[in-house]
Scaffold this motif. Structure first.
Motif, PDB file in Angstrom:
ATOM      1  N   GLN A 134     -14.658   8.771  -8.401  1.00  0.00           N
ATOM      2  CA  GLN A 134     -15.256  10.078  -8.143  1.00  0.00           C
ATOM      3  C   GLN A 134     -15.964  10.096  -6.788  1.00  0.00           C
ATOM      4  N   GLY A 135     -15.605  11.079  -5.970  1.00  0.00           N
ATOM      5  CA  GLY A 135     -16.238  11.258  -4.668  1.00  0.00           C
ATOM      6  C   GLY A 135     -15.572  10.549  -3.516  1.00  0.00           C
ATOM      7  N   ASP A 136     -14.656   9.609  -3.808  1.00  0.00           N
ATOM      8  CA  ASP A 136     -13.973   8.881  -2.728  1.00  0.00           C
ATOM      9  C   ASP A 136     -12.930   9.773  -2.056  1.00  0.00           C
ATOM     10  N   ALA A 137     -12.712   9.542  -0.763  1.00  0.00           N
ATOM     11  CA  ALA A 137     -11.764  10.348   0.000  1.00  0.00           C
ATOM     12  C   ALA A 137     -10.333   9.849  -0.129  1.00  0.00           C
ATOM     13  N   THR A 138     -10.154   8.610  -0.570  1.00  0.00           N
ATOM     14  CA  THR A 138      -8.828   8.023  -0.726  1.00  0.00           C
ATOM     15  C   THR A 138      -8.770   7.265  -2.055  1.00  0.00           C
ATOM     16  N   PRO A 139      -7.558   7.026  -2.583  1.00  0.00           N
ATOM     17  CA  PRO A 139      -7.457   6.289  -3.849  1.00  0.00           C
ATOM     18  C   PRO A 139      -8.032   4.879  -3.742  1.00  0.00           C
ATOM     19  N   LEU A 140      -8.651   4.443  -4.823  1.00  0.00           N
ATOM     20  CA  LEU A 140      -9.194   3.089  -4.881  1.00  0.00           C
ATOM     21  C   LEU A 140      -8.089   2.070  -5.077  1.00  0.00           C
ATOM     22  N   TYR A 141      -7.141   2.371  -5.969  1.00  0.00           N
ATOM     23  CA  TYR A 141      -5.997   1.486  -6.240  1.00  0.00           C
ATOM     24  C   TYR A 141      -4.721   2.315  -6.289  1.00  0.00           C
ATOM     25  N   GLN A 142      -3.593   1.633  -6.054  1.00  0.00           N
ATOM     26  CA  GLN A 142      -2.273   2.209  -6.296  1.00  0.00           C
ATOM     27  C   GLN A 142      -1.476   1.192  -7.095  1.00  0.00           C
ATOM     28  N   TRP A 143      -1.109   1.571  -8.311  1.00  0.00           N
ATOM     29  CA  TRP A 143      -0.462   0.644  -9.234  1.00  0.00           C
ATOM     30  C   TRP A 143       1.033   0.945  -9.331  1.00  0.00           C
ATOM     31  N   HIS A 144       1.850  -0.068  -9.092  1.00  0.00           N
ATOM     32  CA  HIS A 144       3.300   0.047  -9.222  1.00  0.00           C
ATOM     33  C   HIS A 144       3.727  -0.589 -10.545  1.00  0.00           C
ATOM     34  N   GLN A 145       4.586   0.111 -11.262  1.00  0.00           N
ATOM     35  CA  GLN A 145       5.007  -0.361 -12.580  1.00  0.00           C
ATOM     36  C   GLN A 145       6.517  -0.364 -12.687  1.00  0.00           C
ATOM     37  N   GLY A 146       7.123  -1.505 -12.536  1.00  0.00           N
ATOM     38  CA  GLY A 146       8.564  -1.632 -12.720  1.00  0.00           C
ATOM     39  C   GLY A 146       9.349  -0.818 -11.711  1.00  0.00           C
TER      40      GLY A 146
END
Length: 317
Positions: A50-62
């Motif tokens: 909440q409040g961040d300007a960019t994603p904290l993580y990006q998760w790739h799944q298969g």
């Protein structure tokens, strides 16, 4: 970018803040008010704080051609699970690291996660529900339903499950031995169930916009809710027994607040729209209480919004 909205006389209806999470419509979202998971189908799951300007993580799944359809966050907020129709991944929200990846033998329809990511609850197309203790590997299958599983929830300690099927049946049962503790029937397909963290209440809703609050563990009917407009349905819910409140998100941009023990309607909002999207509507995928007077929502328009609770004691209609 976090957009602050200064509201005048309409402070009860306009959001305190609005944060875009995507450039277009999103397929699913799950929020606990601190973290919000977003999927647009193909590509990684984005995790926003909440409040961040960019994603904290990006998760790739298969394989990225296999879209992520289901998202859930553990009650304590330190773990999450993401799922395609035939795979599940468990993740740490503290580090962003993957904690496990599992292939499924059947088509998955619903997903829930216990505290600390210690257990998974999986609902399948054939009506089976499977409980998996990820610490010990113990698996238990529940065969009480006779139709497609539409929605699930799991208690924080992983001991109790709530499951709903396409034929309108809702079951409350324990994961130690699959013993049925309570059940009730909707007249239409049951599409949403949710437990409160104290294990005192359950909310369930059907495809025609009828919602019910039941007292646990016996399942006695506490209150009945009905979305006022024809054709609207409940999509998400969050129970707060400590404040005697229920928040629900629905179709047609609806976000509502109810008194938990009576079902009295207290407050209503409309979530924002993505101005470039047509048709101009939105579903509220997830809602969370972030403080005694604040709600947080994530909708299909790709917006996360913060709302002020101004009436928690009497009906404002």
């Amino acid at each position: 970018m976090l957009v602050l909205i200064l509201a005048g006389c309409d402070a009860g209806n306009a959001p305190l803040s609005s944060q875009p999470l995507a450039n277009g419509a999103i397929l699913a979202a799950e929020t606990n008010g601190r973290f919000t998971l977003v999927t647009s189908g193909n590509g990684p799951v984005q995790v926003w704080r909440q409040g961040d300007a960019t994603p904290l993580y990006q998760w790739h799944q298969g394989e990225e051609t296999d879209p992520v359809l289901l998202l859930t966050i553990s009650p304590g907020g330190n773990a999450a699970a993401t799922a395609t129709s035939h795979t599940v991944a468990v993740w740490s929200l503290e580090s962003g690291q993957n904690l496990g990846f599992y292939s499924l033998p059947q088509s998955l329809r619903a997903l829930a996660l216990a505290n600390n990511g210690q257990a998974l609850l999986l609902g399948y197309q054939n009506g089976t529900v499977e409980f998996v203790n990820l610490n010990t590997g113990r698996r238990l299958q529940y065969f009480g339903h006779e139709n497609v599983i539409n929605s699930l929830d799991l208690s924080a300690n992983g001991r109790y499950a709530l499951s709903a099927s396409h034929d309108g049946m809702v079951h409350f049962w324990q994961t130690t031995d699959a013993a049925l503790l309570a059940s009730w029937q909707h007249s239409n397909s049951a599409n949403l169930v949710k437990l409160d963290e104290n294990g005192s209440y359950a909310f369930s809703a059907d495809a025609q916009g009828n919602g019910e609050i039941h007292h646990l563990p016996g399942g006695e009917l506490q209150a009945q809710l009905k979305v006022p407009a024809r054709g609207q349905t409940f999509v998400s819910a969050r129970l707060n027994a400590g404040q005697n409140l229920l928040a629900t998100g629905g179709t047609s941009r609806r976000l509502d607040l109810w008194q938990l023990d009576s079902g009295t309607h207290l407050q209503q909002w409309q979530v924002g729209l993505h101005t470039q999207l047509r048709p101009a509507s939105a579903m509220v995928y997830s809602v969370a209480f972030v403080s005694p007077d604040t709600l947080y929502s994530a909708s299909s328009s790709g917006l996360a919004e913060t709302w002020t609770i101004t009436n928690s004691e009497q009906n404002d209609e």
